[in-house]
Design an enzyme around this catalytic site. Sequence first.
Site, short mmCIF file in Angstrom:
data_model
loop_
_atom_site.label_atom_id
_atom_site.label_comp_id
_atom_site.label_asym_id
_atom_site.label_seq_id
_atom_site.Cartn_x
_atom_site.Cartn_y
_atom_site.Cartn_z
N ALA A 36 8.18 32.03 42.10
CA ALA A 36 6.73 32.16 41.44
C ALA A 36 6.57 33.70 40.93
CB ALA A 36 5.66 31.86 42.32
N THR A 93 5.58 43.13 28.12
CA THR A 93 5.39 44.09 27.04
C THR A 93 5.69 43.42 25.65
OG1 THR A 93 6.55 45.66 28.27
CG2 THR A 93 5.72 46.30 26.22
N LYS A 129 9.69 29.61 38.36
CA LYS A 129 11.04 28.79 38.29
C LYS A 129 11.33 28.00 39.19
CE LYS A 129 11.18 32.72 37.15
NZ LYS A 129 10.05 33.68 37.01
N GLU A 136 12.16 38.59 47.48
CA GLU A 136 12.58 38.37 46.04
C GLU A 136 13.81 38.76 45.48
OE1 GLU A 136 9.46 39.59 43.27
OE2 GLU A 136 11.00 39.23 41.56
N GLY A 190 5.31 36.78 38.02
CA GLY A 190 4.14 36.99 37.11
C GLY A 190 3.52 36.28 36.19
N THR A 191 4.64 35.70 35.24
CA THR A 191 4.47 34.99 34.04
C THR A 191 4.93 33.41 34.34
OG1 THR A 191 4.66 36.80 32.86
CG2 THR A 191 4.95 34.78 31.44
N LEU A 192 6.06 33.42 35.01
CA LEU A 192 6.64 31.99 35.12
C LEU A 192 6.96 31.53 36.34
CD1 LEU A 192 9.08 32.11 32.12
CD2 LEU A 192 7.04 31.18 31.83
N GLY A 250 9.18 41.74 29.62
CA GLY A 250 9.00 40.69 28.86
C GLY A 250 7.26 40.52 28.66
N1 LIG Z 1 8.14 29.74 27.59
C1 LIG Z 1 7.90 30.87 27.87
N2 LIG Z 1 6.48 31.19 28.11
C2 LIG Z 1 6.27 32.65 28.34
N3 LIG Z 1 7.11 33.41 28.58
C3 LIG Z 1 8.45 33.25 28.44
C4 LIG Z 1 8.63 32.06 28.09
N4 LIG Z 1 10.16 32.05 27.90
C5 LIG Z 1 10.47 33.17 28.25
N5 LIG Z 1 9.51 34.12 28.16
C6 LIG Z 1 9.54 35.55 28.64
O1 LIG Z 1 10.15 35.81 29.77
C7 LIG Z 1 9.04 36.90 30.56
C8 LIG Z 1 9.04 36.36 31.98
O2 LIG Z 1 10.28 36.59 32.52
P1 LIG Z 1 10.53 36.03 33.98
O3 LIG Z 1 10.22 34.82 34.28
O4 LIG Z 1 11.71 36.66 34.57
O5 LIG Z 1 9.42 37.06 34.92
P2 LIG Z 1 8.36 36.72 36.01
O6 LIG Z 1 9.20 36.27 37.23
O7 LIG Z 1 7.33 35.68 35.82
O8 LIG Z 1 7.66 38.18 36.34
P3 LIG Z 1 7.87 39.15 37.32
O9 LIG Z 1 9.26 39.04 37.85
O10 LIG Z 1 7.86 40.51 36.60
O11 LIG Z 1 6.81 38.78 38.46
C9 LIG Z 1 8.03 36.53 29.60
O12 LIG Z 1 7.34 37.75 29.86
C10 LIG Z 1 8.33 36.47 28.19
O13 LIG Z 1 8.61 37.62 27.62
MG LIG Z 2 10.62 37.41 38.43
#
Ligand SMILES: Nc1ncnc2c1ncn2[C@@H]1O[C@H](COP(=O)(O)OP(=O)(O)OP(=O)(O)O)[C@@H](O)[C@H]1O
Ligand SMILES: [Mg+2]
Length: 270
Positions: free
Chosen positions: A8, A127, A14, A74, A10-12, A125
């Site tokens: 989980a 940014t 997985k 993490e 900051g953005t997605l 990402g």
């Molecule tokens: N469908 C999508 N929606 C939003 N962003 C996406 C998508 N696909 C790719 N990205 C990109 O992936 C980035 C997020 O990457 P990732 O999932 O690795 O980070 P995160 O694990 O959520 O964040 P962190 O690890 O910093 O907490 C977004 O900032 C964007 O640039």
């Molecule tokens: Mg991450």
Amino acid sequence: MGFIGIDAGGTLVKLAYKSESNQIHTTYFLSSRFDLVKQWIENKFDHPKICMTGGRAKQLQNFLGTENYQYVVEFDATVRGVLYQLDKNHIDIQQAIVTNIGTGTSIHHLFETQHTRLGGTGIGGGTLMGLSKKMAGTMVFGEIVERSSMGSRKHIDVLVEDIYQENQLPIKGSLTASNFGALLHSEEEVNSDNDYLAGIQGMIGEVISSLSIQAADTKNVEDIIYIGTTLENNEMLQNVIASYTTLKNKRAVFLPEHGYSGAIGALLTI
Ligand SMILES: Nc1ncnc2c1ncn2[C@@H]1O[C@H](COP(=O)(O)OP(=O)(O)OP(=O)(O)O)[C@@H](O)[C@H]1O
Ligand SMILES: [Mg+2]
């Protein structure tokens, strides 16, 4: 039953899970849509075993109301996922820099199965998404990627050769001397939105690869493994990163499941 690894971020969010045939599958949801994550899990599994990682793991666990879950730090999860993918793809690397381009970027040194954090940068990402929204009016990742590849950085960046006119070049002339520096003297209408998108991707790729190269120099390492969902189908960013990395005599390694190392690692922890 069933097994799910969740990263989980900051953005997605997985997810990596095992099918009946024991194969690993992946999917993702926006971190703003925990409701969809919950729905997906409930539809697909009955009392699954879950292992979570990532900055929002606790938040998601509270939302899901799952008592019965494991947590893994993490980067332990990420490294496990990276090692799994190296092995699966027959890539023989003992020592490397691992750069995770998530919302922000984190840089680690990997030695066999041990890792230490070397640093990072807020350029990542997030940014890409934020600047694309402001400069080109789009927040759709796929559109940003596609349109940036149609843009030109000619009137966005200042190159070393633009400055060193008639002088002998101290470094390669085609290197960027100043990201977005050319905007100062160019007319507004010279650049299209796609050009701005290209400039943003270029800046992000160059900052991240430069830092990763310095980290590799410090640790005397040749391989730099770049991961994170920001690289997903993002050929332009991969190209910027690969060409800077190669120029400095390092090897850029991209893994097929860029964004899922943490989720796969969490799954393998169960
Ligand atoms: N469908 C999508 N929606 C939003 N962003 C996406 C998508 N696909 C790719 N990205 C990109 O992936 C980035 C997020 O990457 P990732 O999932 O690795 O980070 P995160 O694990 O959520 O964040 P962190 O690890 O910093 O907490 C977004 O900032 C964007 O640039
Ligand atoms: Mg991450």
